[in-house]
Design a protein around this motif. Structure first.
Motif, short mmCIF file in Angstrom:
data_model
loop_
_atom_site.label_atom_id
_atom_site.label_comp_id
_atom_site.label_asym_id
_atom_site.label_seq_id
_atom_site.Cartn_x
_atom_site.Cartn_y
_atom_site.Cartn_z
N UNK A 103 63.42 76.52 73.22
CA UNK A 103 62.72 75.38 72.62
C UNK A 103 63.55 74.10 72.64
N UNK A 104 64.82 74.21 72.97
CA UNK A 104 65.67 73.02 72.95
C UNK A 104 65.14 71.97 73.93
N UNK A 105 65.01 70.73 73.44
CA UNK A 105 64.51 69.64 74.27
C UNK A 105 63.00 69.55 74.35
N UNK A 106 62.30 70.44 73.67
CA UNK A 106 60.83 70.43 73.69
C UNK A 106 60.30 69.51 72.59
N UNK A 107 59.06 69.01 72.74
CA UNK A 107 58.43 68.15 71.74
C UNK A 107 56.94 68.44 71.65
N UNK A 108 56.38 68.13 70.50
CA UNK A 108 54.94 68.35 70.30
C UNK A 108 54.09 67.16 70.72
N UNK A 109 54.70 66.05 71.20
CA UNK A 109 53.94 64.88 71.64
C UNK A 109 53.29 65.17 72.99
N UNK A 110 52.00 64.86 73.10
CA UNK A 110 51.26 65.08 74.35
C UNK A 110 50.52 63.81 74.73
N UNK A 111 49.95 63.79 75.92
CA UNK A 111 49.13 62.64 76.33
C UNK A 111 47.91 62.49 75.44
N UNK A 112 47.37 63.62 74.97
CA UNK A 112 46.19 63.56 74.13
C UNK A 112 46.49 62.83 72.82
N UNK A 113 47.57 63.24 72.12
CA UNK A 113 47.81 62.61 70.83
C UNK A 113 48.49 61.25 70.95
N UNK A 114 48.73 60.79 72.18
CA UNK A 114 49.25 59.43 72.36
C UNK A 114 48.22 58.53 73.04
N UNK A 115 46.98 59.02 73.19
CA UNK A 115 45.94 58.24 73.86
C UNK A 115 45.53 57.03 73.02
N UNK A 116 45.50 55.86 73.67
CA UNK A 116 45.09 54.62 73.00
C UNK A 116 43.57 54.46 73.08
N UNK A 117 42.98 53.98 71.99
CA UNK A 117 41.55 53.67 71.98
C UNK A 117 41.38 52.23 71.50
N UNK A 118 40.38 51.56 72.03
CA UNK A 118 40.11 50.16 71.68
C UNK A 118 39.41 50.11 70.32
N UNK A 119 39.99 49.35 69.40
CA UNK A 119 39.42 49.28 68.05
C UNK A 119 38.96 47.88 67.67
N UNK A 120 39.11 46.90 68.55
CA UNK A 120 38.61 45.57 68.23
C UNK A 120 39.44 44.47 68.85
N UNK A 121 38.96 43.25 68.68
CA UNK A 121 39.66 42.10 69.22
C UNK A 121 39.54 40.92 68.27
N UNK A 122 40.47 40.00 68.39
CA UNK A 122 40.46 38.80 67.57
C UNK A 122 39.96 37.62 68.39
N UNK A 123 39.63 36.56 67.70
CA UNK A 123 39.25 35.33 68.40
C UNK A 123 40.42 34.86 69.27
N UNK A 124 40.11 34.30 70.43
CA UNK A 124 41.15 33.80 71.32
C UNK A 124 41.73 32.52 70.76
N UNK A 125 43.03 32.33 70.96
CA UNK A 125 43.74 31.14 70.50
C UNK A 125 44.11 30.28 71.71
N UNK A 126 43.84 28.99 71.59
CA UNK A 126 44.15 28.03 72.65
C UNK A 126 45.14 27.03 72.07
N UNK A 127 46.40 27.14 72.47
CA UNK A 127 47.45 26.27 71.96
C UNK A 127 47.79 25.21 73.00
#
Length: 254
Positions: A103-127
């Motif tokens: 088990x040395x060097x092993x981890x429980x992190x997988x692609x599934x539990x690191x998958x990003x999902x889109x949850x929203x966006x903010x108004x665009x800023x024009x500087x």
């Protein structure tokens, strides 16, 4: 609202032979993109940046063994558990020690539990930083265009009346009684390859230490302005910007 008359008013500095693509045009519009007055302000932009924040999140990032057994997870990955298992091995047999070594060097992190999902966006800023400078007439080339930008940034009118309850008793319920003030106007900005709309001015600065002439009139003003879209934008809005379509007849493209 009033429609634009036949003779528009353009407030600008004298830019000589400067490319028109380097000069931004500002004008007031309603929510459908229709002009509400005849005034256009033009300014060279020394800085401009369009920023969009799109929020993505990993909703499953804590759904791993490290969340349920964080200490055990660290011991497994670092190899520290092997020392513990070697002592336990004399009691439970060598299989536990071999398992710990594997088990040395092993981890429980997988692609599934690191998958990003889109949850929203903010108004665009024009500087942007708008530049006004005078060659001949500081009032017409600096003061008038800057003051118009400032007027567009400010509320059209703020009521001086007090309590809403008092106004209702005096006038009865009416929209002007309940909402006596008028918000700032919306703007469209044409710059280089696109026309951005509708925008609002969120912040604007006046450098009161800018140089003046012998009459105290500013001969140059560098004006930082932060604008924002009314909502988060999608790909059809972006296509509309690039097509320079402004108004009720603009097409939504995907």
């Amino acid at each position: 609202m009033a429609t634009a008359p036949d003779k528009p008013v353009v407030l600008t500095s004298d830019w000589g032979g400067l490319s028109p693509h380097l000069i931004a045009e500002f004008y007031a519009i309603d929510r459908k993109g229709k002009r509400i007055d005849d005034i256009t302000v033009k300014a060279a932009l020394t800085e401009s940046n369009l920023e969009m924040s799109l929020t993505w999140s990993s909703p499953f990032e804590n759904q791993s063994s490290s969340n349920f057994m964080p200490t055990l997870q660290m011991m497994v990955q670092s190899g520290a558990i092997e020392g513990v298992s070697s002592k336990a091995g004399s009691i439970f047999g060598s299989d536990l020690q071999r398992l710990a070594h594997g088990l040395e060097g092993r981890t429980g992190i997988t692609k599934l539990n690191s998958t990003q999902v889109y949850v929203g966006g903010q108004a665009a800023k024009f500087n942007i930083t708008a530049l006004f400078r005078a060659w001949r007439d500081p009032v017409k080339e600096v003061h008038e265009p800057f003051n118009q930008l400032m007027k567009w940034a400010l509320p059209v009118e703020l009521s001086e009346e007090g309590s809403l309850a008092v106004r209702l008793l005096e006038d009865g319920f009416a929209y002007k009684t309940a909402f006596p003030s008028q918000a700032p106007v919306l703007l469209a900005i044409k710059y280089k390859d696109a026309t951005y709309w509708p925008l609002v001015i969120e912040a604007i600065s006046k450098d009161t230490n800018a140089p003046v002439d012998k009459n105290g009139k500013f001969v140059e003003l560098s004006v930082p302005v932060q604008l924002s879209t009314l909502t988060a934008i999608d790909r059809s809005d972006w296509s509309r910007y690039l097509s320079n379509d402004v108004g009720v007849n603009s097409n939504r493209r995907r």
